[in-house]
Design a protein around this motif. Structure first.
Motif, PDB file in Angstrom:
ATOM      1  N   THR A  44       5.119  -1.403   8.020  1.00  0.00           N
ATOM      2  CA  THR A  44       6.190  -0.921   7.149  1.00  0.00           C
ATOM      3  C   THR A  44       7.518  -1.469   7.629  1.00  0.00           C
ATOM      4  O   THR A  44       7.813  -1.420   8.830  1.00  0.00           O
ATOM      5  CB  THR A  44       6.248   0.619   7.145  1.00  0.00           C
ATOM      6  OG1 THR A  44       4.979   1.119   6.721  1.00  0.00           O
ATOM      7  CG2 THR A  44       7.337   1.134   6.212  1.00  0.00           C
ATOM      8  N   SER A  92      11.581   1.445   1.726  1.00  0.00           N
ATOM      9  CA  SER A  92      10.620   1.285   2.813  1.00  0.00           C
ATOM     10  C   SER A  92       9.291   0.905   2.174  1.00  0.00           C
ATOM     11  O   SER A  92       8.770   1.631   1.321  1.00  0.00           O
ATOM     12  CB  SER A  92      10.474   2.581   3.610  1.00  0.00           C
ATOM     13  OG  SER A  92      11.687   2.891   4.249  1.00  0.00           O
ATOM     14  N   VAL A  93       8.767  -0.250   2.577  1.00  0.00           N
ATOM     15  CA  VAL A  93       7.583  -0.818   1.942  1.00  0.00           C
ATOM     16  C   VAL A  93       6.521  -1.080   3.004  1.00  0.00           C
ATOM     17  O   VAL A  93       6.810  -1.665   4.049  1.00  0.00           O
ATOM     18  CB  VAL A  93       7.952  -2.121   1.191  1.00  0.00           C
ATOM     19  CG1 VAL A  93       6.714  -2.784   0.614  1.00  0.00           C
ATOM     20  CG2 VAL A  93       8.975  -1.829   0.097  1.00  0.00           C
ATOM     21  N   THR A  94       5.307  -0.628   2.720  1.00  0.00           N
ATOM     22  CA  THR A  94       4.168  -0.859   3.612  1.00  0.00           C
ATOM     23  C   THR A  94       3.292  -1.944   3.006  1.00  0.00           C
ATOM     24  O   THR A  94       2.849  -1.826   1.857  1.00  0.00           O
ATOM     25  CB  THR A  94       3.363   0.436   3.813  1.00  0.00           C
ATOM     26  OG1 THR A  94       4.232   1.436   4.344  1.00  0.00           O
ATOM     27  CG2 THR A  94       2.195   0.215   4.762  1.00  0.00           C
ATOM     28  N   VAL A  96       0.818  -1.209   0.000  1.00  0.00           N
ATOM     29  CA  VAL A  96       0.000   0.000   0.000  1.00  0.00           C
ATOM     30  C   VAL A  96       0.853   1.260   0.000  1.00  0.00           C
ATOM     31  O   VAL A  96       0.319   2.364  -0.062  1.00  0.00           O
ATOM     32  CB  VAL A  96      -1.001  -0.007   1.170  1.00  0.00           C
ATOM     33  CG1 VAL A  96      -1.986  -1.163   1.003  1.00  0.00           C
ATOM     34  CG2 VAL A  96      -0.298  -0.095   2.508  1.00  0.00           C
ATOM     35  N   GLY A  97       2.172   1.089   0.061  1.00  0.00           N
ATOM     36  CA  GLY A  97       3.072   2.232  -0.015  1.00  0.00           C
ATOM     37  C   GLY A  97       4.500   1.766  -0.194  1.00  0.00           C
ATOM     38  O   GLY A  97       4.870   0.684   0.267  1.00  0.00           O
ATOM     39  N   ALA A  98       5.288   2.572  -0.888  1.00  0.00           N
ATOM     40  CA  ALA A  98       6.702   2.240  -1.077  1.00  0.00           C
ATOM     41  C   ALA A  98       7.480   3.528  -1.325  1.00  0.00           C
ATOM     42  O   ALA A  98       6.990   4.421  -2.022  1.00  0.00           O
ATOM     43  CB  ALA A  98       6.883   1.277  -2.241  1.00  0.00           C
ATOM     44  N   GLU A  99       8.660   3.607  -0.734  1.00  0.00           N
ATOM     45  CA  GLU A  99       9.549   4.743  -0.936  1.00  0.00           C
ATOM     46  C   GLU A  99      10.956   4.226  -1.183  1.00  0.00           C
ATOM     47  O   GLU A  99      11.359   3.205  -0.616  1.00  0.00           O
ATOM     48  CB  GLU A  99       9.562   5.654   0.288  1.00  0.00           C
ATOM     49  CG  GLU A  99       8.246   6.327   0.580  1.00  0.00           C
ATOM     50  CD  GLU A  99       8.318   7.238   1.792  1.00  0.00           C
ATOM     51  OE1 GLU A  99       9.429   7.492   2.304  1.00  0.00           O
ATOM     52  OE2 GLU A  99       7.255   7.694   2.225  1.00  0.00           O
ATOM     53  N   ARG A 102       0.008  -4.757   3.505  1.00  0.00           N
ATOM     54  CA  ARG A 102      -1.231  -5.155   4.202  1.00  0.00           C
ATOM     55  C   ARG A 102      -1.526  -6.590   3.785  1.00  0.00           C
ATOM     56  O   ARG A 102      -1.558  -6.913   2.599  1.00  0.00           O
ATOM     57  CB  ARG A 102      -2.397  -4.257   3.820  1.00  0.00           C
ATOM     58  CG  ARG A 102      -3.702  -4.719   4.494  1.00  0.00           C
ATOM     59  CD  ARG A 102      -4.873  -3.811   4.200  1.00  0.00           C
ATOM     60  NE  ARG A 102      -4.645  -2.530   4.863  1.00  0.00           N
ATOM     61  CZ  ARG A 102      -4.756  -1.348   4.256  1.00  0.00           C
ATOM     62  NH1 ARG A 102      -5.075  -1.272   2.987  1.00  0.00           N
ATOM     63  NH2 ARG A 102      -4.551  -0.233   4.919  1.00  0.00           N
TER      64      ARG A 102
END
Length: 106
Positions: A85, A42-44, A27-30, A46
């Motif tokens: 995360t 950095s990976v979120t 649901v997120g990645a940077e 679910r």
């Protein structure tokens, strides 16, 4: 000079698990380049972790061709922490690679 990457849409596939358990979702990645030239991701994630018998246990940074550049092992289930995360540093991205993506695995 810092190289810029297109962080491809990360997706997760969980193989070898019951279909009813569902897939994991990123649901997120940077991505950020470190001072030594390596990259930190950095990976979120679910996922419906249910305990030690069913949880997402790693994610990988890969080239579009599927070459694994780094793996973040998830050491325990996160049934009470969703989404969660985790980061992975020290990933070396070869000069010819301009795009990365990733997969989550059981």
């Amino acid at each position: 000079m810092m190289r810029l990457f297109q962080l491809a849409a990360l997706f997760c596939l969980l193989g070898g698990l019951p279909v009813a358990a569902g897939e994991a979702d990123v649901v997120g990645a940077e991505a950020a380049q470190e001072s030594d030239g390596t990259w930190r991701f950095s990976v979120t994630v679910r996922h419906g972790d249910t305990g030690w018998d069913h949880y997402a246990d790693r994610w990988q940074v890969e080239t579009p061709e599927g070459r694994v550049l780094g793996t973040r092992v998830l050491l325990h289930p996160h049934e009470n922490e969703q989404p969660f995360t985790r980061s992975l540093g020290g990933v070396v991205i070869p000069p010819e690679v301009t795009e990365v993506g990733g997969l989550c695995h059981p």
